[in-house]
Design a protein around this motif. Structure first.
Motif, PDB file in Angstrom:
ATOM      1  N   HIS A   1      76.430  32.097  59.439  1.00  0.00           N
ATOM      2  CA  HIS A   1      76.051  30.688  59.420  1.00  0.00           C
ATOM      3  C   HIS A   1      77.328  29.874  59.642  1.00  0.00           C
ATOM      4  O   HIS A   1      78.422  30.438  59.665  1.00  0.00           O
ATOM      5  CB  HIS A   1      75.397  30.308  58.084  1.00  0.00           C
ATOM      6  N   LYS A   2      77.190  28.595  59.826  1.00  0.00           N
ATOM      7  CA  LYS A   2      78.368  27.733  60.026  1.00  0.00           C
ATOM      8  C   LYS A   2      78.406  26.721  58.894  1.00  0.00           C
ATOM      9  O   LYS A   2      77.459  25.961  58.700  1.00  0.00           O
ATOM     10  CB  LYS A   2      78.304  27.042  61.385  1.00  0.00           C
ATOM     11  N   LEU A   3      79.500  26.726  58.150  1.00  0.00           N
ATOM     12  CA  LEU A   3      79.578  25.888  56.957  1.00  0.00           C
ATOM     13  C   LEU A   3      80.992  25.383  56.746  1.00  0.00           C
ATOM     14  O   LEU A   3      81.953  26.150  56.748  1.00  0.00           O
ATOM     15  CB  LEU A   3      79.117  26.697  55.725  1.00  0.00           C
TER      16      LEU A   3
ATOM     17  N   GLU B   1      73.271  51.246  56.273  1.00  0.00           N
ATOM     18  CA  GLU B   1      73.289  50.124  57.211  1.00  0.00           C
ATOM     19  C   GLU B   1      73.833  48.926  56.443  1.00  0.00           C
ATOM     20  O   GLU B   1      73.209  48.458  55.497  1.00  0.00           O
ATOM     21  CB  GLU B   1      71.882  49.818  57.716  1.00  0.00           C
ATOM     22  N   VAL B   2      75.002  48.442  56.848  1.00  0.00           N
ATOM     23  CA  VAL B   2      75.652  47.349  56.131  1.00  0.00           C
ATOM     24  C   VAL B   2      75.380  46.034  56.853  1.00  0.00           C
ATOM     25  O   VAL B   2      75.646  45.904  58.050  1.00  0.00           O
ATOM     26  CB  VAL B   2      77.178  47.578  56.035  1.00  0.00           C
ATOM     27  N   ASN B   3      74.844  45.070  56.125  1.00  0.00           N
ATOM     28  CA  ASN B   3      74.572  43.741  56.657  1.00  0.00           C
ATOM     29  C   ASN B   3      75.543  42.754  56.003  1.00  0.00           C
ATOM     30  O   ASN B   3      75.509  42.567  54.784  1.00  0.00           O
ATOM     31  CB  ASN B   3      73.137  43.313  56.344  1.00  0.00           C
ATOM     32  N   ILE B   4      76.407  42.142  56.815  1.00  0.00           N
ATOM     33  CA  ILE B   4      77.370  41.172  56.277  1.00  0.00           C
ATOM     34  C   ILE B   4      76.849  39.764  56.548  1.00  0.00           C
ATOM     35  O   ILE B   4      76.641  39.379  57.706  1.00  0.00           O
ATOM     36  CB  ILE B   4      78.756  41.333  56.921  1.00  0.00           C
ATOM     37  N   ILE B   5      76.627  39.020  55.494  1.00  0.00           N
ATOM     38  CA  ILE B   5      76.203  37.623  55.596  1.00  0.00           C
ATOM     39  C   ILE B   5      77.397  36.742  55.234  1.00  0.00           C
ATOM     40  O   ILE B   5      77.974  36.881  54.158  1.00  0.00           O
ATOM     41  CB  ILE B   5      75.022  37.323  54.656  1.00  0.00           C
ATOM     42  N   GLY B   6      77.779  35.850  56.162  1.00  0.00           N
ATOM     43  CA  GLY B   6      78.934  35.008  55.875  1.00  0.00           C
ATOM     44  C   GLY B   6      79.091  33.911  56.908  1.00  0.00           C
ATOM     45  O   GLY B   6      78.268  33.743  57.809  1.00  0.00           O
ATOM     46  N   ASN B   7      80.173  33.169  56.764  1.00  0.00           N
ATOM     47  CA  ASN B   7      80.482  32.069  57.662  1.00  0.00           C
ATOM     48  C   ASN B   7      80.847  32.622  59.045  1.00  0.00           C
ATOM     49  O   ASN B   7      81.201  33.789  59.190  1.00  0.00           O
ATOM     50  CB  ASN B   7      81.652  31.264  57.100  1.00  0.00           C
ATOM     51  N   SER B   8      80.771  31.784  60.055  1.00  0.00           N
ATOM     52  CA  SER B   8      81.089  32.216  61.413  1.00  0.00           C
ATOM     53  C   SER B   8      82.505  32.771  61.483  1.00  0.00           C
ATOM     54  O   SER B   8      83.432  32.233  60.891  1.00  0.00           O
ATOM     55  CB  SER B   8      80.960  31.047  62.392  1.00  0.00           C
TER      56      SER B   8
ATOM     57  N   ARG C   1      76.065  23.290  51.635  1.00  0.00           N
ATOM     58  CA  ARG C   1      76.287  24.507  50.846  1.00  0.00           C
ATOM     59  C   ARG C   1      75.022  24.890  50.086  1.00  0.00           C
ATOM     60  O   ARG C   1      74.679  26.077  49.983  1.00  0.00           O
ATOM     61  CB  ARG C   1      77.450  24.317  49.868  1.00  0.00           C
ATOM     62  N   LEU C   2      74.318  23.895  49.568  1.00  0.00           N
ATOM     63  CA  LEU C   2      73.063  24.161  48.855  1.00  0.00           C
ATOM     64  C   LEU C   2      71.998  24.700  49.814  1.00  0.00           C
ATOM     65  O   LEU C   2      71.255  25.623  49.477  1.00  0.00           O
ATOM     66  CB  LEU C   2      72.566  22.879  48.173  1.00  0.00           C
ATOM     67  N   VAL C   3      71.951  24.127  51.016  1.00  0.00           N
ATOM     68  CA  VAL C   3      70.970  24.567  52.015  1.00  0.00           C
ATOM     69  C   VAL C   3      71.264  26.006  52.446  1.00  0.00           C
ATOM     70  O   VAL C   3      70.350  26.834  52.561  1.00  0.00           O
ATOM     71  CB  VAL C   3      70.984  23.625  53.236  1.00  0.00           C
ATOM     72  N   ILE C   4      72.556  26.309  52.672  1.00  0.00           N
ATOM     73  CA  ILE C   4      72.938  27.646  53.119  1.00  0.00           C
ATOM     74  C   ILE C   4      72.626  28.688  52.051  1.00  0.00           C
ATOM     75  O   ILE C   4      72.238  29.821  52.362  1.00  0.00           O
ATOM     76  CB  ILE C   4      74.440  27.686  53.490  1.00  0.00           C
ATOM     77  N   ARG C   5      72.751  28.323  50.791  1.00  0.00           N
ATOM     78  CA  ARG C   5      72.402  29.268  49.718  1.00  0.00           C
ATOM     79  C   ARG C   5      70.950  29.719  49.848  1.00  0.00           C
ATOM     80  O   ARG C   5      70.633  30.890  49.647  1.00  0.00           O
ATOM     81  CB  ARG C   5      72.618  28.623  48.346  1.00  0.00           C
TER      82      ARG C   5
ATOM     83  N   ALA D   1      77.220  39.619  50.785  1.00  0.00           N
ATOM     84  CA  ALA D   1      76.903  38.204  51.027  1.00  0.00           C
ATOM     85  C   ALA D   1      78.006  37.283  50.523  1.00  0.00           C
ATOM     86  O   ALA D   1      78.494  37.419  49.396  1.00  0.00           O
ATOM     87  CB  ALA D   1      75.583  37.846  50.348  1.00  0.00           C
ATOM     88  N   SER D   2      78.365  36.343  51.392  1.00  0.00           N
ATOM     89  CA  SER D   2      79.363  35.334  51.053  1.00  0.00           C
ATOM     90  C   SER D   2      78.895  33.986  51.566  1.00  0.00           C
ATOM     91  O   SER D   2      78.102  33.908  52.510  1.00  0.00           O
ATOM     92  CB  SER D   2      80.717  35.683  51.668  1.00  0.00           C
ATOM     93  N   LEU D   3      79.396  32.944  50.951  1.00  0.00           N
ATOM     94  CA  LEU D   3      79.049  31.589  51.370  1.00  0.00           C
ATOM     95  C   LEU D   3      80.078  31.049  52.367  1.00  0.00           C
ATOM     96  O   LEU D   3      79.729  30.589  53.452  1.00  0.00           O
ATOM     97  CB  LEU D   3      78.971  30.675  50.146  1.00  0.00           C
ATOM     98  N   LEU D   4      81.358  31.126  52.015  1.00  0.00           N
ATOM     99  CA  LEU D   4      82.419  30.511  52.818  1.00  0.00           C
ATOM    100  C   LEU D   4      83.248  31.511  53.617  1.00  0.00           C
ATOM    101  O   LEU D   4      83.774  31.172  54.666  1.00  0.00           O
ATOM    102  CB  LEU D   4      83.343  29.704  51.905  1.00  0.00           C
TER     103      LEU D   4
END
Length: 365
Positions: free
Chosen positions: A56-58, A34-41, A66-70, A8-11
């Motif tokens: 997500h798009k940030l 099974e690897v799930n990558i969570i990150g920016n577009s 950024r707070l909402v995406i968290r 998981a990443s934010l940016l």
């Protein structure tokens, strides 16, 4: 049933070179996870065998979003219920603690930057110094629940006291890819990676102009992400006046396959850092990439980077501002003679991949 892993990443984009090209690919090849990558577009959005993309798009400057995406990331992870959660930023440490309390999963903090030192040393302000202390306090507390710290730089083992004996060094070495035969008839310079004054991009442009005055066919390609809008404008202005200066720069990350293509097409790289408290012990990813793909590169002499580069076999140590540019042109004419014919194994991700997979198996099982 394959065990689920979340990175998981934010940016950082879902196809970030470390998260996707290195860590996820290494895990997916085992066919155990099974690897799930969570990150920016990013460029990749279609799932692959054993790898799923949740993007997500940030905009990094939008603090409210950024707070909402968290929170979005928190609920995504909760729905997946992974056996292992790998977070790549201190901003998700709170999420990691809550997820671990709810699901009992193992947690890895992939430390890619010394955030505290960066904030307090690079253009420091009072706010940055306060934020630096807060981040370090949060990271220090995290050792109570983080099962392992993965360190992207070996120097972090000394710089970051909170990792104690719970760390594994996984350096950002180069992918194991075939490298091309290079044409050294004219100079094709390359500056790749994050584009910043700190990284020495203006120094690279100045050196390019000097070398071009001796060898008019010389070109310089600059490729990578640039956060500073004034620097971006300056580069675009310089390009208008010199057709030999080619840009592939963006405020968002440039796809890694484009960076690889640029490395394969060039015949002289530039690593333009000046040593500082923040960077003198770090090894830039592009140093490993240039070495692995046998791209000779200019680097500041009498630094750790030049010593490592000489050991790996592709470095040309220079003094940059004081260097005689005609001397560089002469060295370039004989560059093929000092390049080793085989790639240096110590520059590749292969060994790091084995360490990562072994660590995951130990943590999960």
């Amino acid at each position: 049933m394959k065990k689920k892993i979340v990175i998981a990443s934010l940016l950082k984009p879902v196809d970030d070179v470390r998260a996707y090209w290195k860590l996820s690919q290494s895990m997916a090849k085992t066919n155990k996870y099974e690897v799930n990558i969570i990150g920016n577009s990013g460029k990749k959005e279609k799932d692959e065998k054993n790898i799923k993309f949740l993007h997500h798009k940030l905009d990094r400057k939008n603090w409210l979003k950024r707070l909402v995406i968290r929170e979005l990331i928190f609920f995504r992870i909760l729905r997946i219920r992974p056996s292992l959660l790998i977070i790549t930023t201190h901003e998700l440490l709170n999420n990691a603690l809550l997820i671990k309390l709810i699901t009992g999963c193992k947690v890895v903090y992939d430390v890619q930057e010394n955030h505290g030192l960066n904030l307090s040393s690079i253009n420091p302000t009072l706010l940055k110094k306060i934020l630096s202390k807060f981040i370090r306090l949060k990271e220090t507390f995290s050792r109570r629940f983080v099962d392992q710290f993965w360190l992207a730089e070996s120097c972090y083992a000394e710089e970051l006291s909170f990792v104690q004996d719970k760390f594994l060094i996984l350096e950002n070495k180069a992918l194991d890819l075939p490298y091309p035969r290079r044409d050294f008839s004219s100079i094709s310079m390359l500056f790749s990676g994050t584009i910043s004054d700190y990284g020495g991009v203006r120094r690279a442009v100045g050196l390019f102009y000097k070398i071009q005055s001796d060898s008019p066919k010389t070109t310089l390609k600059i490729i990578g992400q640039v956060h500073d809008s004034s620097l971006k404008n300056w580069l675009e202005s310089e390009q208008k006046n010199n057709p030999g200066l080619m840009l592939n720069i963006s405020t968002t990350p440039v796809p890694y396959d484009q960076i690889l293509e640029a490395i394969f097409e060039a015949n002289l790289g530039i690593i333009g850092y000046e040593p500082s408290e923040v960077n003198r012990e770090k090894i830039p990813t592009k140093l490993y990439e240039y070495s692995r793909y046998r791209l000779p590169f200019l680097v500041k002499k009498n630094t750790k980077w030049s010593k490592v580069g000489l050991r790996l076999g592709a470095a040309i140590p220079v003094a940059f501002d004081e260097e005689n540019h005609s001397k560089i042109s002469e060295t370039f004419k004989n560059v093929d003679s000092f390049l080793t014919k085989t790639y240096p194994e110590d520059a590749t991700w292969e060994n790091e991949s084995v360490k990562a997979v072994n660590s995951i198996e130990t943590l999960i099982n």
